[in-house]
Design a protein around this motif. Sequence first.
Motif, PDB file in Angstrom:
ATOM      1  N   UNK A 457       0.742  -1.007  -0.025  1.00  0.00           N
ATOM      2  CA  UNK A 457      -0.047   0.159  -0.038  1.00  0.00           C
ATOM      3  C   UNK A 457       0.887   1.276   0.170  1.00  0.00           C
ATOM      4  N   UNK A 458       1.989   1.195   0.702  1.00  0.00           N
ATOM      5  CA  UNK A 458       2.929   2.335   0.439  1.00  0.00           C
ATOM      6  C   UNK A 458       3.161   2.953  -0.944  1.00  0.00           C
ATOM      7  N   UNK A 459       3.224   2.125  -1.971  1.00  0.00           N
ATOM      8  CA  UNK A 459       3.262   2.411  -3.339  1.00  0.00           C
ATOM      9  C   UNK A 459       2.322   3.637  -3.623  1.00  0.00           C
ATOM     10  N   UNK A 460       1.274   3.495  -2.909  1.00  0.00           N
ATOM     11  CA  UNK A 460       0.092   4.444  -3.290  1.00  0.00           C
ATOM     12  C   UNK A 460       0.144   5.418  -2.491  1.00  0.00           C
ATOM     13  N   UNK A 461       0.335   5.496  -1.079  1.00  0.00           N
ATOM     14  CA  UNK A 461       0.148   6.090  -0.035  1.00  0.00           C
ATOM     15  C   UNK A 461       1.396   7.196   0.198  1.00  0.00           C
ATOM     16  N   UNK A 462       2.574   6.718  -0.095  1.00  0.00           N
ATOM     17  CA  UNK A 462       3.759   7.550   0.146  1.00  0.00           C
ATOM     18  C   UNK A 462       4.008   8.774  -0.648  1.00  0.00           C
ATOM     19  N   UNK A 463       3.684   8.827  -1.960  1.00  0.00           N
ATOM     20  CA  UNK A 463       3.664  10.159  -2.774  1.00  0.00           C
ATOM     21  C   UNK A 463       2.477  11.000  -2.194  1.00  0.00           C
ATOM     22  N   UNK A 464       1.323  10.561  -1.651  1.00  0.00           N
ATOM     23  CA  UNK A 464       0.392  11.251  -1.415  1.00  0.00           C
ATOM     24  C   UNK A 464       0.603  11.913  -0.235  1.00  0.00           C
ATOM     25  N   UNK A 465       1.428  11.012   1.056  1.00  0.00           N
ATOM     26  CA  UNK A 465       1.810  11.654   2.137  1.00  0.00           C
ATOM     27  C   UNK A 465       2.798  12.879   1.985  1.00  0.00           C
ATOM     28  N   UNK A 466       3.780  12.736   1.060  1.00  0.00           N
ATOM     29  CA  UNK A 466       4.739  13.882   0.628  1.00  0.00           C
ATOM     30  C   UNK A 466       4.194  15.020   0.353  1.00  0.00           C
ATOM     31  N   UNK A 467       3.203  14.851  -0.311  1.00  0.00           N
ATOM     32  CA  UNK A 467       2.362  16.292  -0.528  1.00  0.00           C
ATOM     33  C   UNK A 467       1.806  16.881   0.652  1.00  0.00           C
ATOM     34  N   UNK A 468       1.698  16.185   1.757  1.00  0.00           N
ATOM     35  CA  UNK A 468       0.869  16.706   2.973  1.00  0.00           C
ATOM     36  C   UNK A 468       1.763  17.017   4.255  1.00  0.00           C
ATOM     37  N   UNK A 469       2.904  17.168   4.056  1.00  0.00           N
ATOM     38  CA  UNK A 469       3.731  17.328   5.117  1.00  0.00           C
ATOM     39  C   UNK A 469       3.543  18.330   6.127  1.00  0.00           C
ATOM     40  N   UNK A 470       3.190  19.490   5.512  1.00  0.00           N
ATOM     41  CA  UNK A 470       2.818  20.637   6.072  1.00  0.00           C
ATOM     42  C   UNK A 470       1.523  20.979   6.686  1.00  0.00           C
ATOM     43  N   UNK A 471       0.646  19.945   6.730  1.00  0.00           N
ATOM     44  CA  UNK A 471      -0.740  19.949   7.179  1.00  0.00           C
ATOM     45  C   UNK A 471      -0.952  19.391   8.604  1.00  0.00           C
ATOM     46  N   UNK A 472      -2.079  19.592   9.268  1.00  0.00           N
ATOM     47  CA  UNK A 472      -2.009  19.105  10.479  1.00  0.00           C
ATOM     48  C   UNK A 472      -2.665  17.609  10.376  1.00  0.00           C
ATOM     49  N   UNK A 473      -2.521  16.937  11.544  1.00  0.00           N
ATOM     50  CA  UNK A 473      -2.662  15.392  11.303  1.00  0.00           C
ATOM     51  C   UNK A 473      -4.254  15.123  10.698  1.00  0.00           C
ATOM     52  N   UNK A 474      -5.022  15.602  11.161  1.00  0.00           N
ATOM     53  CA  UNK A 474      -6.498  15.189  10.374  1.00  0.00           C
ATOM     54  C   UNK A 474      -6.424  15.508   8.820  1.00  0.00           C
ATOM     55  N   UNK A 475      -5.999  16.624   8.700  1.00  0.00           N
ATOM     56  CA  UNK A 475      -5.886  17.114   7.311  1.00  0.00           C
ATOM     57  C   UNK A 475      -5.161  16.244   6.393  1.00  0.00           C
ATOM     58  N   UNK A 476      -3.940  15.604   6.759  1.00  0.00           N
ATOM     59  CA  UNK A 476      -3.130  14.502   6.434  1.00  0.00           C
ATOM     60  C   UNK A 476      -3.952  13.399   5.883  1.00  0.00           C
ATOM     61  N   UNK A 477      -4.825  12.873   6.992  1.00  0.00           N
ATOM     62  CA  UNK A 477      -5.555  11.744   6.954  1.00  0.00           C
ATOM     63  C   UNK A 477      -6.759  11.938   5.944  1.00  0.00           C
ATOM     64  N   UNK A 478      -7.302  13.247   5.976  1.00  0.00           N
ATOM     65  CA  UNK A 478      -8.390  13.737   4.661  1.00  0.00           C
ATOM     66  C   UNK A 478      -7.674  13.619   3.347  1.00  0.00           C
TER      67      UNK A 478
END
Length: 640
Positions: A457-478
């Motif tokens: 699953x990290x193939x899918x999730x890692x690039x998306x998480x990389x775009x959200x490093x400056x967001x709060x934890x809830x926003x990162x999950x959203x």
Amino acid sequence: MCGLLGMLTSGGDAASYVAAVEQALPCMRHRGPDEDGTWHDDSAVFGFNRLSIIDIAHSHQPISWGPEGEPDRYTMTFNGEIYNYLELRGELEEAGYTFSTSGDGEPILVGFHHWGAEVVEHLRGMFAFAIWDTTERQLFLARDPFGIKPLFYATTDRGTVFASEKKCILEMGPAIGLDPALDDRAIEHYVDLQYVPEPETLHSGIRRLESGCTATVSPGGDVTQRRYFRPRFPARPVTKGREQDLFDRIAAALEDSVTKHMRADVTVGSFLSGGIDSTAIAALAKRHNPNLLTFTTGFERDGYSEVDVAAESAEAIGAEHIVKIVSPEEYAEAVPKIMWYLDDPVADPSLVPLYFVAAEARKHVKVVLSGEGADELFGGYTIYREPLSLAPFNRIPDPLKKALAMFSRSLPEGMKGKSLLERGTTPMEQRYYGNARSFNWEQLQRVLPDARRDWDHTDVTAPIYAESVDMDPVARMQHLDLFTWMRGDILVKADKITMANSLELRVPFLDREVFAVAETIPYDLKIAEGTTKYALRKALEQIVPPHVLHRRKLGFPVPMRHWLAGDELHDWALATINESGTEHIFNIPAIREMLAEHRKGASDHSRRLWTVLAFMIWHGIFVEDRIHPDIEDRDYPVEI
């Protein structure tokens, strides 16, 4: 609304592919039973199936337009609805353009000439479309910001084919020289996540244009994709005492969205569950349609139905309510048809009740509204509260945190506190993968003997998480859910299952103006007072009935755990496993063992079993050619 299919040829021989397009179009007649047809020039051939919603007597497709001196320069085939088409038309008329139709398609073409590729920034709606520019000799493809409407494509040395449904491309496969091989990595992602993540499909030669993207391709060239919509959640704390201003803006944006989503020349109804999202949409829709019909579904088993709550909500808002109860026998019988309509499997049991309630709704209306997207935009999943419970771990030094992580792994399964320690000492990027992961690594190896550790699953999730490093934890999950679960499961089933019944589904929460307000909500106003979607609930206090306002989310729950263990579906599941020709993919004896363990009550494998069973049925249809679903060729009245 329609199903689109087309091809940009490499050799300028489009006429030789018209027959192949015509042969493939009936595969998606359900998307548009009102009209069909084709158009071609030397380089491109377009086909369409139309479901007439706006400007029924006109706005036929494909539609052509051109400026003075270049008549019919552009030709387009278009799937979706543009809800601000009247405003766009007015703006373009002020700029000097004229129109020959009153529909929502022509403003896209005129806007494309006026703004170029930036036309997508002006569109408020759901869409997938293709425009062939005969002057620039370039094909332009586009998909709406959230991925409500699908668009598949495949490129061979003979050209690029694009379609609303993958099965049409597979049907054209021999004509275009397409290799129908399966994608092993996509299979593993599906089993891991319960859906095939964009841009993959289970066929290696076919891909999806991603949500919020456009693409260009010239004859003989590659598809070049560009992202135009990048959702952000740049929330800042709301000034103390000004919270009500935010709540009022949410309510106003949602009311405006529903108002525009009600635009149609046919009857519009609404799905209605027992939750706040669909109830809010239905209540707002009732303001525009005094005779609103609402629809819900459920099961006879206690605890797996929202029928009573939905009926109470319908009565409270003054809507006529229609209910469909689904039996286990109906459920099993419908699964092969649903897998055929889906193109790729989605292991979400709620697909089946959705299919039945959509079929029931289509007897009465041609368009329905629904509440998809509210959870992702406004923070509606219970898991979004996890950062609060894990906040104390943020103050623990890293060396101690690593020691606690090692200690948690030594604790026996089920021991109180083990899960909390594991989650608290694991970074979000590793512990949260959306709402769908059904197998851990050990379980995955049990059913997929050839599983690769570097495909997960990290193939899918890692690039998306990389775009959200400056967001709060809830926003990162959203943010993660917007790009994974929502577009991989929720919107796929919303589109494919309603269109299977020639029913258009509209989702007012997934509107750019609604999102513009939702992205400004600080996390503490999403998960305040022990609830979720707090700001949305406050905004809806004067809109939804009190009995729904603070009710927990349930959705379309299915008693799958009980059915697979009991007489309802156990024998059906065992027969599906035994008859499947997937022994080169799955460890069939291990899957039989899982079913036996589930029947004995030793473990709840229902989610994992359903993931495998859905794939086996899909494989029997699209690969083995062993299962042949009874797909009805239904004729619905045009006027409803």
